[in-house]
Design a protein around this motif. Structure first.
Motif, PDB file in Angstrom:
ATOM      1  N   MET A 133      98.705  72.900  -2.530  1.00 24.38           N
ATOM      2  CA  MET A 133      97.481  72.736  -1.842  1.00 24.38           C
ATOM      3  C   MET A 133      96.537  74.089  -1.530  1.00 24.38           C
ATOM      4  SD  MET A 133      97.428  69.094  -2.046  1.00 24.38           S
ATOM      5  CE  MET A 133      94.956  69.420  -1.503  1.00 24.38           C
ATOM      6  N   ASN A 134      95.934  73.721  -2.463  1.00 24.39           N
ATOM      7  CA  ASN A 134      95.461  75.319  -2.987  1.00 24.39           C
ATOM      8  C   ASN A 134      93.815  75.371  -1.791  1.00 24.39           C
ATOM      9  OD1 ASN A 134      94.582  77.822  -3.361  1.00 24.39           O
ATOM     10  ND2 ASN A 134      93.468  77.159  -4.983  1.00 24.39           N
ATOM     11  N   THR A 135      94.134  75.281  -0.572  1.00 24.16           N
ATOM     12  CA  THR A 135      93.774  75.222   0.947  1.00 24.16           C
ATOM     13  C   THR A 135      94.523  76.194   1.538  1.00 24.16           C
ATOM     14  OG1 THR A 135      95.203  73.212   1.497  1.00 24.16           O
ATOM     15  CG2 THR A 135      92.345  73.010   0.041  1.00 24.16           C
ATOM     16  N   TYR A 136      94.249  77.044   2.713  1.00 24.64           N
ATOM     17  CA  TYR A 136      94.865  76.620   3.695  1.00 24.64           C
ATOM     18  C   TYR A 136      95.891  76.021   4.552  1.00 24.64           C
ATOM     19  CZ  TYR A 136      91.858  80.903   4.657  1.00 24.64           C
ATOM     20  OH  TYR A 136      90.686  81.717   4.310  1.00 24.64           O
ATOM     21  N   GLY A 137      97.194  76.455   4.830  1.00 25.69           N
ATOM     22  CA  GLY A 137      98.147  75.265   4.821  1.00 25.69           C
ATOM     23  C   GLY A 137      99.268  76.117   5.593  1.00 25.69           C
TER      24      GLY A 137
ATOM     25  N   TYR B 235     102.557  73.323   0.304  1.00 24.40           N
ATOM     26  CA  TYR B 235     102.112  74.413  -0.803  1.00 24.40           C
ATOM     27  C   TYR B 235     101.881  73.677  -1.937  1.00 24.40           C
ATOM     28  CZ  TYR B 235     105.797  76.690   2.400  1.00 24.40           C
ATOM     29  OH  TYR B 235     107.019  77.596   3.221  1.00 24.40           O
TER      30      TYR B 235
ATOM     31  N   GLY C  17      88.236  79.295   6.749  1.00 27.00           N
ATOM     32  CA  GLY C  17      86.904  78.962   6.949  1.00 27.00           C
ATOM     33  C   GLY C  17      86.623  79.954   6.019  1.00 27.00           C
ATOM     34  N   THR C  18      87.324  81.014   5.461  1.00 30.67           N
ATOM     35  CA  THR C  18      87.143  82.210   5.137  1.00 30.67           C
ATOM     36  C   THR C  18      87.883  82.055   3.187  1.00 30.67           C
ATOM     37  OG1 THR C  18      87.825  83.626   6.631  1.00 30.67           O
ATOM     38  CG2 THR C  18      87.963  85.105   4.526  1.00 30.67           C
TER      39      THR C  18
ATOM     40  N   ARG D  79     106.860  69.831   2.287  1.00 28.12           N
ATOM     41  CA  ARG D  79     106.853  70.486   1.366  1.00 28.12           C
ATOM     42  C   ARG D  79     104.740  71.237   0.909  1.00 28.12           C
ATOM     43  NH1 ARG D  79     110.618  73.943  -0.850  1.00 28.12           N
ATOM     44  NH2 ARG D  79     112.388  73.625   1.219  1.00 28.12           N
TER      45      ARG D  79
ATOM     46  N   LYS E 106      86.454  74.552   0.541  1.00 31.36           N
ATOM     47  CA  LYS E 106      88.207  74.248   0.069  1.00 31.36           C
ATOM     48  C   LYS E 106      88.857  75.785   1.571  1.00 31.36           C
ATOM     49  CE  LYS E 106      88.995  76.192  -3.839  1.00 31.36           C
ATOM     50  NZ  LYS E 106      89.421  77.388  -3.501  1.00 31.36           N
ATOM     51  N   GLU E 107      87.770  76.656   1.594  1.00 31.19           N
ATOM     52  CA  GLU E 107      88.272  77.368   2.486  1.00 31.19           C
ATOM     53  C   GLU E 107      88.213  76.599   4.546  1.00 31.19           C
ATOM     54  OE1 GLU E 107      85.919  77.829   0.453  1.00 31.19           O
ATOM     55  OE2 GLU E 107      84.227  79.021   1.654  1.00 31.19           O
TER      56      GLU E 107
ATOM     57  N   SER F  99      97.310  74.624  -6.115  1.00 31.14           N
ATOM     58  CA  SER F  99      97.754  75.694  -6.025  1.00 31.14           C
ATOM     59  C   SER F  99      99.003  76.208  -6.955  1.00 31.14           C
ATOM     60  CB  SER F  99      98.682  75.555  -4.522  1.00 31.14           C
ATOM     61  OG  SER F  99     100.107  75.828  -4.866  1.00 31.14           O
ATOM     62  N   ASP F 100      99.154  77.297  -6.922  1.00 28.05           N
ATOM     63  CA  ASP F 100      99.955  77.939  -7.827  1.00 28.05           C
ATOM     64  C   ASP F 100     101.476  77.836  -7.569  1.00 28.05           C
ATOM     65  OD1 ASP F 100     100.349  79.381  -6.127  1.00 28.05           O
ATOM     66  OD2 ASP F 100      99.401  81.480  -8.014  1.00 28.05           O
ATOM     67  N   GLN F 101     102.010  77.050  -7.242  1.00 30.38           N
ATOM     68  CA  GLN F 101     103.253  76.811  -6.626  1.00 30.38           C
ATOM     69  C   GLN F 101     103.783  75.479  -7.988  1.00 30.38           C
ATOM     70  OE1 GLN F 101     105.358  79.197  -4.197  1.00 30.38           O
ATOM     71  NE2 GLN F 101     103.348  80.423  -5.785  1.00 30.38           N
ATOM     72  N   ASP F 102     104.812  76.075  -8.492  1.00 27.42           N
ATOM     73  CA  ASP F 102     105.861  74.790  -8.802  1.00 27.42           C
ATOM     74  C   ASP F 102     105.333  73.458  -8.050  1.00 27.42           C
ATOM     75  OD1 ASP F 102     105.942  76.285 -11.260  1.00 27.42           O
ATOM     76  OD2 ASP F 102     107.810  77.311 -10.652  1.00 27.42           O
ATOM     77  N   VAL F 103     105.246  72.397  -8.364  1.00 26.02           N
ATOM     78  CA  VAL F 103     106.131  71.037  -7.624  1.00 26.02           C
ATOM     79  C   VAL F 103     107.301  71.170  -7.321  1.00 26.02           C
ATOM     80  CG1 VAL F 103     105.101  68.737  -6.849  1.00 26.02           C
ATOM     81  CG2 VAL F 103     103.786  70.566  -7.962  1.00 26.02           C
ATOM     82  N   ARG F 104     108.434  70.543  -6.121  1.00 25.74           N
ATOM     83  CA  ARG F 104     109.591  71.136  -6.391  1.00 25.74           C
ATOM     84  C   ARG F 104     110.414  70.322  -6.046  1.00 25.74           C
ATOM     85  NH1 ARG F 104     111.272  77.388  -4.565  1.00 25.74           N
ATOM     86  NH2 ARG F 104     110.507  77.955  -6.405  1.00 25.74           N
TER      87      ARG F 104
ATOM     88  N   ARG G 262     116.120  68.728  -5.428  1.00 27.40           N
ATOM     89  CA  ARG G 262     116.180  68.802  -6.611  1.00 27.40           C
ATOM     90  C   ARG G 262     114.847  70.001  -6.970  1.00 27.40           C
ATOM     91  NH1 ARG G 262     119.707  66.461  -6.455  1.00 27.40           N
ATOM     92  NH2 ARG G 262     120.440  64.732  -7.265  1.00 27.40           N
ATOM     93  N   ALA G 263     115.020  70.928  -6.852  1.00 27.01           N
ATOM     94  CA  ALA G 263     113.991  71.872  -7.307  1.00 27.01           C
ATOM     95  C   ALA G 263     113.789  71.434  -9.045  1.00 27.01           C
ATOM     96  CB  ALA G 263     114.474  73.774  -7.815  1.00 27.01           C
ATOM     97  N   PRO G 264     112.462  71.383 -10.035  1.00 27.81           N
ATOM     98  CA  PRO G 264     111.887  71.623 -10.820  1.00 27.81           C
ATOM     99  C   PRO G 264     113.006  71.871 -11.860  1.00 27.81           C
ATOM    100  CG  PRO G 264     110.071  72.310  -9.626  1.00 27.81           C
ATOM    101  CD  PRO G 264     111.704  72.369  -8.983  1.00 27.81           C
TER     102      PRO G 264
ATOM    103  N   GLU H   7      91.811  81.155   0.913  1.00 26.87           N
ATOM    104  CA  GLU H   7      93.231  80.344   1.162  1.00 26.87           C
ATOM    105  C   GLU H   7      94.669  81.027   0.885  1.00 26.87           C
ATOM    106  OE1 GLU H   7      90.073  80.357  -1.188  1.00 26.87           O
ATOM    107  OE2 GLU H   7      89.057  79.200   0.028  1.00 26.87           O
ATOM    108  N   HIS H   8      95.949  80.230   1.713  1.00 26.07           N
ATOM    109  CA  HIS H   8      96.932  81.066   1.369  1.00 26.07           C
ATOM    110  C   HIS H   8      97.847  79.814   2.578  1.00 26.07           C
ATOM    111  CE1 HIS H   8      96.089  83.196   4.932  1.00 26.07           C
ATOM    112  NE2 HIS H   8      97.098  83.156   5.225  1.00 26.07           N
ATOM    113  N   ARG H   9      99.115  79.716   2.101  1.00 23.39           N
ATOM    114  CA  ARG H   9     100.299  78.956   2.788  1.00 23.39           C
ATOM    115  C   ARG H   9     101.178  79.946   3.168  1.00 23.39           C
ATOM    116  NH1 ARG H   9      96.530  78.146  -0.844  1.00 23.39           N
ATOM    117  NH2 ARG H   9      97.925  78.965  -2.411  1.00 23.39           N
TER     118      ARG H   9
END
Ligand SMILES: Cc1ncc(C[n+]2csc(CCOP(=O)(O)OP(=O)(O)O)c2C)c(N)n1
Ligand SMILES: Cc1ncc(C[n+]2csc(CCOP(=O)(O)OP(=O)(O)O)c2C)c(N)n1
Ligand code: SF4
Ligand code: SF4
Ligand SMILES: [Mg+2]
Ligand SMILES: [Mg+2]
Lengths: 355, 620, 620, 355
Positions: free
Chosen positions: A68-72, A66, B461-462, A63, A49-50, A19-24, C57-59, B466-468
């Motif tokens: 993974m670029n899938t649903y979550g 966040y 499924g859509t 965490r 992946k959907e 995903s586009d989130q920074d890994v923290r 520890r965030a990045p 994809e979102h969290r």
């Protein structure tokens, strides 16, 4: 959405799942390795992946979704298995992962873990076992060793640790495995096998928390200690040691370590129905015993969703797709007005109601 | 029991309150239900009140074991099972003792004298046999050897034990009462055939017991009078009897159909909510997935998960279970997904009185969550209204993309009333939209609909969406984790705003009675019947009083404050210590009078009437 | 930063707000704590505010990873850590970016320029280097190559990695600030010796870093001015610094001692309450038994069990955990046993903002239980006040034989102030009586003390008093299970009555400022400092305004309504959406003005001042 | 209250343990028998009855404490182990029983059960397993068999049942046993052994609910079916059958049934540390296998309370009984007023504070 293969489209790659989130996580945390193996493994499943959902509880490990670029869903502490259950029942076509920690899964969430496993709901549970509460900054967890000095046990923990694999086996899990953050290939293979299993699968991953419990697994993760690992393989003997010179043998109904040749080898079979050997293996504690990794148990049983869906289908076969009017009318009825007589004929009755 | 003119041998009555009472093993719920059905089919308006002990089977003959079923039959519209009893069937001394305080002065008492043994009298706390010591003088007592009469009637049926025979004596009693009130035996005979079809002896035994009772009334001269209650003038239509729990189950399934959504029901059994589960579990052919979870937390968690998955997800419980759901419910709130939580309230606090009714979870429903966590709260006000409220709950949930709390209670859940079978095709569909990918546009899971304040319900499924989501603080639009002060404040305001926007679809509150005046009696939930009846009686007495029942507790109808202001006083009767009164004061800053009763029992009409008279002043 | 007269090279100040800010790995909490200690020992009044990220520890280098510690030092009494910053130590661009909105105009900015790499600037969201683009013009910027200077200072210590060396650079910064504010180095040197005693290299490294900082200030000509803040005129006595969580732990242990009771503390870790567990776990020699339960429900259950066993039983959590405890807490209420539940509130709803502060659990504390379930609710208003409130909570719990809710919050829990060490022998003992068997007398577990309404606390091990308690409805006196309507009503009234009777020992609410006037500013909990400061500033400006802080939220002090009535308006600032305001309106029917802020941050004095001015009207 | 024997006083009898409350179970319920055996057993413990506490959850079975003339708590659903834990830690001298049902212990309370067992807190847990929710009138429970038709599973349950003994063993319980409501003598002996065990003991009692699940255990409780029982006895072979003609033997690492003589007998030892045989025995399901009853596992480990008390004692030995002033002073301090100097001497300092 019944077919889950991507016909005609290019195979996904690891990057598709980032995903586009920074890994923290803290630099050096074992969680990075697990994330990497998961992202590498997923394309092997050949699923769009959907159709993949990661559900987690609370903890450093949780965490995970966040990234993974899938649903979550990053849910609440200990309850991820419950969300995963509802989700999977609402949509059995999804591939659902539960990501959890030793505190999340075995402390507050112990009961839900047991129940999702015994129901054999088709979800893959990955437990990051660092033997500590990471996110809350270092209290002992249900897998911490007796005597462990932590923030909440300054004089040492007085608790007996739980063994995640024993618990999973006793909870009737149909797939039970263990791997290690740093054993990248083994981890990837184990995750793949778990994900491909139909039914509840459970994977314990030994994970290093370098901030609050550094070295909890050094006895198997340090290069010089690899010989303490026993790699379980279906159809193979239970051998380990620097030169593979040691093996396990049954004694009474326990296990013991002997050195020896190939005869009398105890051949491992994760599909054995009773799971007694799997359990005995799960009881082995270092240093008396090696640390077994791999698939402990892998048996086929109907999943909960299958049971549910077939009840739906059978009911519909028997009674037809439910009609609201039939539901309302499923009781003694009477009529007010007109001749006061309820029409005997069903269609006439419906007409009377629907005008 | 208002006596009317005598036709033939029949005396005509407006309405009558009959109560069947006996040991939990005596089948009183069944007897009452059958009598009710027969009366409903005969066209009376009905209202029932089952009242059972907390134990499965308390020791036979004790007060703790008394199980009662009260039914009010009427030739006009009624709204409660009745304040006090016109006819009591008492199968043993304990049943008599338990009901004495509720009997009208000339009550007809039908007593099974065979059960009035020394031992049973003692268990019921009678020093003397009340059938003999004259203490029942003010009642019309019919002391009958029910057990023995029934044994005689059944003696030649082969293959039945004494116990099995005795277990049918409730049908003897039922037969007798049906004779007295001129009720058809057919529905009960049909029921017996269906129920015991597999055992011809039992069909025979129960049939004979019922008929023996009918014939006993017919042939003996014990009873001088029979009664008739004319059919009530209900609206034309096809009717059935419905309990609140049945109505909730049917309402949920209907909501699902109206939205073309499968129902997911995650629940853990608890009195008095379990029947919703039992009802829904039998509806697999409607695509209903019931999930009996390991506890209430799991039930709530599964409900949130199923909502994320795109189902119409519901959970239900009662007080202790609803308390347990609080944390996971709050996650549902933070995820902003539509779902429904039903609280069938019972006596509290703690385990409290599981089989008794109460309205004391209101403030918990409104405020029992950490943080600023507003949710819509709806309250059903009659068994049949549970149906509409269930549908409305989902309408709200979808619109505001949030969990909705629906309040019922043990009284609503178990008691029944006639319900006109509606035409499903005339119901307004519930519009559900799931977004799909728009090429070149970033998907924003927390972008809000300007009209409703809700967020898009994008389901797994859509492709491309994809979102969290999660329970941590979020940034608007993206929903990404954010701890920024302004984001937090914004999200809190946004969540409040979408709840407030529901007032756009909430109808103005209306009253029954004068549009302004001395007093407005306002209730919520199951007090509806008692309030409506009390107010209409007081109106008849000349008081300037109106009644109104709040269905929308959060948010409140727009006109409520103005409405309340039109009366000199507002009285709020509640089966709690004044929770709605407190809430309205806190919310609107209005003055209200609170009438409180926390006894595990519904209000009597009389109690509310008294309060009205008192408040307005005797000389209205 | 009020500037005063210059003595020698020192400029004298009334007070100063210093903020240390850097990456979570930079040791800013430690640096701030050491500087605070040194200042406290120098006699200043202090108030601190640690503000850390939710991630461990965030990045490195990101905004999410910024960890800050603010301290307000003063020569007069202060009540908050200060609205805005006089001196900022920023260890990297993210730290600078995160704090820019809070800096005063002539703020002294000490920046580690070595950390202002391209990469770091980008992570912090700077397009240009702010040290170069003139955007910091209004501040007094001191851009120093801290990392390299520190490396140089430590370069000849053997056996240290680069990483270990760099980890000491916070001490360099600390040394520099200590020099600027003329703070003694000794306490920190002592601390270094204690902490790193086992590793001579680390002692050496940290010592050198600190001294290098001191010397850097001394020898370079970068800094033209040094400052001094005179000792504050606190009451004579011995002082220490105390955080709210420390104070709670010490208060609980003190309550135990005052009652001669062992403390049982059952808890599950959760931010920001965990430190109470950590503190108590180290106190086994006080007979404190800490039990880290498997979850919050278990912690609450164990607390109820321990209370039944006769211990002073306590549990603590934060929002989500408190929600989970609701059902078991309600059992404690039904069993009527003394115990204490502490809620260290954090940002909600759901998981919310774990490391941020909020006051949004008030209504949950009051109403978050099924049934009519009233409990005393107390709120501590400053770190030191947590100590007293913990003792008082047990006093209430024992008197009314019930659980008591104690509200703190993340801000109180983590921030610190000077605390005058009290004399334990002067504290009023907590009288606890356990009944023993009286020959020939039936023991009545639910017989009530006419004065307090409490019931006897008979503990297992006491011969002859064997009895059973439970969560079901009960008969008065015996406590036997009862479903009788009048028993239920009676028990509900009795439980309410004993809570109400606590008003007998609750002191009248008092105010700071005029006894009547234009405005009363009323707060509860951690808003105390900001309200008090804002009101006293407005008083100085000539406004007719008083302040008061509610410690007793349920029940309310007897005189509260009357007191509120003496002011034209009452303003209630809260870190929520007006929960106390709602409660007081609902409870007392009074009109109040609500000032709401839900940002995860404490109020600024200025915000409240503004609201006061606005309400009274600019022309006071 | 360290000595728990009743020196000099007459031995208690069964009647001493009956409370004055009417017993309110359905006539014919198996709970009566368990109550009777408990009341008969308790005098054997030779403890003053004021030192005994029964803690229960919610369910028919959980009404138990009301009928015992000891201290008791009828708590909330599933949480009895947590109350018992707190109680026992607050007062380690008490003898604490937890009474629970299959729903109470394994559904809502599964996690607490696991944790009280793994902590080895010295309480005796008695689980009344009737494979149904009795009190709520007949829904399936976590021990109900797949396919069970109940109010909440009109088309049959689709869940795999949990095995209470497997769960207890996996939860590290140090004493695990099973008995049956109608096997009065065996039940009484089993309860006694459990109560005498130091540490967490767990007893599953197979119990008939004649109202909602009549006959769930007929395959071992009917006279003609007694041969389906296998009575485990330490040091004895695993024999069963009408004439004791059958026995269990190890096969692979599972068990199988053979008929045979005395040689090669598998001798049972509940103190065997790994618990592997105990687990294997717990996996046996009827009709493939007999139903084992008796003590499956009985090992000695330090209890949680012992750990706690010894930490208290050691801390007090090292630091002395805690003094409040020392606690307050356990941080940097400074003085305001006077000469501004904190007295170096501890006593002087205390004097300064206490005047
Ligand atoms: C209801 C609730 N209780 C407690 C917490 C605090 N909490 C968050 S994570 C955690 C434990 C984390 O440990 P683990 O599951 O092992 O995950 P790790 O951080 O080690 O990966 C706790 C106690 C919470 N968030 N919610
Ligand atoms: C929090 C909560 N959820 C649900 C219930 C309802 N409830 C009471 S007992 C019970 C199950 C009882 O089954 P079991 O433990 O097997 O006991 P049994 O009655 O069979 O002895 C349930 C679901 C409750 N009292 N509290
Ligand atoms: S605290 Fe431990 S588990 Fe958590 S992110 Fe850091 S290293 Fe990983
Ligand atoms: S319902 Fe079943 S378990 Fe409950 S008392 Fe009756 S027979 Fe016993
Ligand atoms: Mg962990
Ligand atoms: Mg059961």
């Amino acid at each position: 959405m019944t077919s889950a293969t991507q016909n005609g489209t290019a195979k996904l790659t690891r990057k598709d799942f980032a995903s586009d989130q920074d890994v923290r996580w803290c630099p050096g945390c074992g969680d990075y390795a697990i994330l990497a193996q998961m992202q590498k493994m997923l394309p092997e499943l050949d699923l769009p992946k959907e159709n993949i959902v990661f559900v987690s509880g609370i903890g450093c490990s949780s965490r995970f979704p966040y990234y993974m670029n899938t649903y979550g869903i990053h849910s609440i502490h200990g309850r991820a298995p419950t969300l995963a259950s509802g989700l999977k029942l609402a949509n059995p076509d999804l591939k659902v992962f539960v990501i959890t920690g030793d505190g999340d899964a075995l402390s507050i969430g112990g009961n839900h873990l047991m129940h999702v496993l015994r129901r054999n709901i088709d979800v893959t549970v990955v437990l990051f076992n660092n033997r500590i509460y990471g996110l809350t900054k270092g209290q002992f967890s249900p897998t911490s060793l007796t005597g462990h000095v932590t923030k909440s046990s300054p004089l040492g923990s007085i608790e007996q640790p739980l063994n995640p694999l024993s618990v999973a086996l006793a909870a009737e899990a149909t797939f039970v495995a263990r791997s290690i953050d740093v054993e990248t290939k083994h981890l990837q293979e184990t995750l793949l096998a778990a994900a491909q299993h139909k039914g509840a699968s459970f994977v314990e991953v030994l994970q290093n928390c370098n901030i609050f419990n550094d070295g909890a697994w050094h006895h198997v993760t340090k290069k010089e200690n690899k010989h303490n690992l026993l790699f379980l393989e279906a159809g193979k003997a239970l051998r380990f040691g620097e030169e593979n010179e040691k093996q396990l043998k049954v004694e009474g109904l326990g296990l013991s370590v002997v050195e020896g040749s190939e005869k009398d080898e105890l051949i491992f079979d994760p599909t054995e129905p009773s799971g007694a050997l799997a359990y005995a293996l799960s009881r082995m504690t270092f240093p008396e015993f090696p640390v077994p990794v791999g698939i402990f148990r892998q048996v086929k049983k109907p999943t909960y969703e299958q049971g549910m869906e077939s009840q739906v289908q059978q009911a519909q076969k028997k009674k037809g797709q439910g009609e609201l009017l039939d539901l309302y009318l499923s009781s003694d009825i009477w009529k007010v007005g007109g001749d006061g007589k309820v029409p005997e004929d069903r269609e006439a009755l419906k007409k009377e109601i629907c005008g | 029991m208002t006596t009317g003119t005598v036709t033939e041998e029949f005396k005509e009555l407006d309405s009558v309150v009959v109560r069947f009472s006996g040991d939990s093993g005596d089948g009183m719920q069944l007897t009452g239900t059958q009598f009710t059905n027969a009366s409903a089919i005969a066209g009376n308006d009905i209202s029932t009140f089952p009242d059972f002990p907390a134990e499965i089977r308390a020791p036979a003959g004790t007060l703790a074991g008394v199980s009662g079923f009260q039914v009010n039959l009427s030739s006009h519209e009624i709204f409660t099972p009745g304040d006090s009893t016109d006819v009591l069937v008492a199968m043993n001394p304990a049943a008599l003792a338990a009901n004495l305080p509720d009997l009208k002065d000339d009550c007809i008492l039908i007593v099974n004298e065979d059960a009035f043994s020394r031992a049973n009298l003692k268990k019921a706390g009678f020093a003397e046999n009340p059938l003999e010591d004259g203490s029942l003088e003010r009642f019309r007592v019919f002391s009958i050897g029910l057990t023995n009469l029934n044994r005689l009637a059944l003696e030649d049926i082969e293959g039945l034990t004494q116990k099995e025979i005795d277990r049918t004596k409730n049908f003897f009693a039922l037969g007798l009462i049906c004779w007295m009130y001129d009720r058809p035996a057919e529905p009960t005979l049909e029921w017996i055939n269906k129920k015991f079809g597999k055992s011809p002896q039992l069909v025979e035994a129960n049939t004979r017991a019922l008929k023996a009772g009918l014939h006993f009334g017919e042939t003996t001269e014990t009873f001088q009078l029979r009664f008739r209650i004319k059919a009530a003038k209900l609206k034309d239509g096809i009717y059935r009897k419905i309990t609140g729990n049945e109505a909730l189950a049917m309402g949920l399934v209907t909501a699902g159909k109206l939205a073309d959504k499968p129902i997911f029901y995650g629940s853990y059994p608890i009195t008095p909510a379990s029947d919703i589960l039992h009802n829904l579990a039998a509806l697999r052919h409607f695509g209903v997935r019931t999930f009996q979870a390991e506890d209430e937390i799991a039930a709530m968690g599964a409900t949130v998960g199923a909502a994320f998955g795109g189902a119409f997800a519901v959970t239900a419980s009662s007080g202790p279970g609803v308390a347990l759901k609080s944390e996971a419910l709050n996650l549902g709130l933070a995820l902003e997904l539509p779902m429904v939580l039903i609280d069938v309230q019972r006596g509290g606090p703690s385990t409290g009185l599981p089989t008794k009714t109460e309205q004391s979870d209101l403030l918990m429903a409104l405020f029992g969550r950490n943080g600023e966590a507003p949710l819509p709260v709806l309250a059903a006000c009659s068994p049949g209204d549970c149906f509409n409220t269930a549908i409305e709950a989902f309408r709200f949930a979808v619109r505001a993309s949030c969990p909705v709390m629906l309040l019922s209670d043990g009284y609503l859940g178990n008691s029944s009333e006639p319900w006109q079978i509606p035409d499903p095709s005339k119901m307004e569909p519930i519009k559900v939209e799931h977004p799909t990918q728009v090429e070149g546009e970033e998907f924003l899971p927390y972008a809000r609909d300007p009209e409703t304040g809700g967020r898009p319900w994008a389901i797994p499924g859509t492709k491309g969406l994809e979102h969290r989501v999660g329970g941590l603080g979020k940034a608007p639009l993206t929903g990404n984790v954010s701890y920024r002060p302004e984001h937090h404040q914004q999200m809190i305001q946004d969540r409040q705003a979408k709840i407030d926007k529901l007032t756009d679809i909430i109808p103005d509150q209306t009253v029954r009675g004068p549009e302004s005046g001395d007093l407005l009696v306002m209730g919520w939930g199951s007090t509806y019947g008692a309030i409506r009846a009390a107010v209409s009686r007081c109106q008849a007495e000349g008081y300037s009083v109106a009644s109104t029942q709040l269905r929308y507790i959060c948010p409140l109808p727009k006109n409520l404050e103005e409405l309340m202001g039109r009366y000199k006083k507002v009285l709020i009767p509640e089966m709690n210590c004044g929770q709605l009164a407190f809430y309205l004061r806190g919310k609107l800053g209005v003055e209200v009078e609170s009438l409180q009763q926390v006894t595990g029992r519904p209000f009597k009409i009389e109690t509310i009437q008294e309060a009205i008279r008192e408040l307005i002043g005797k000389g209205a």
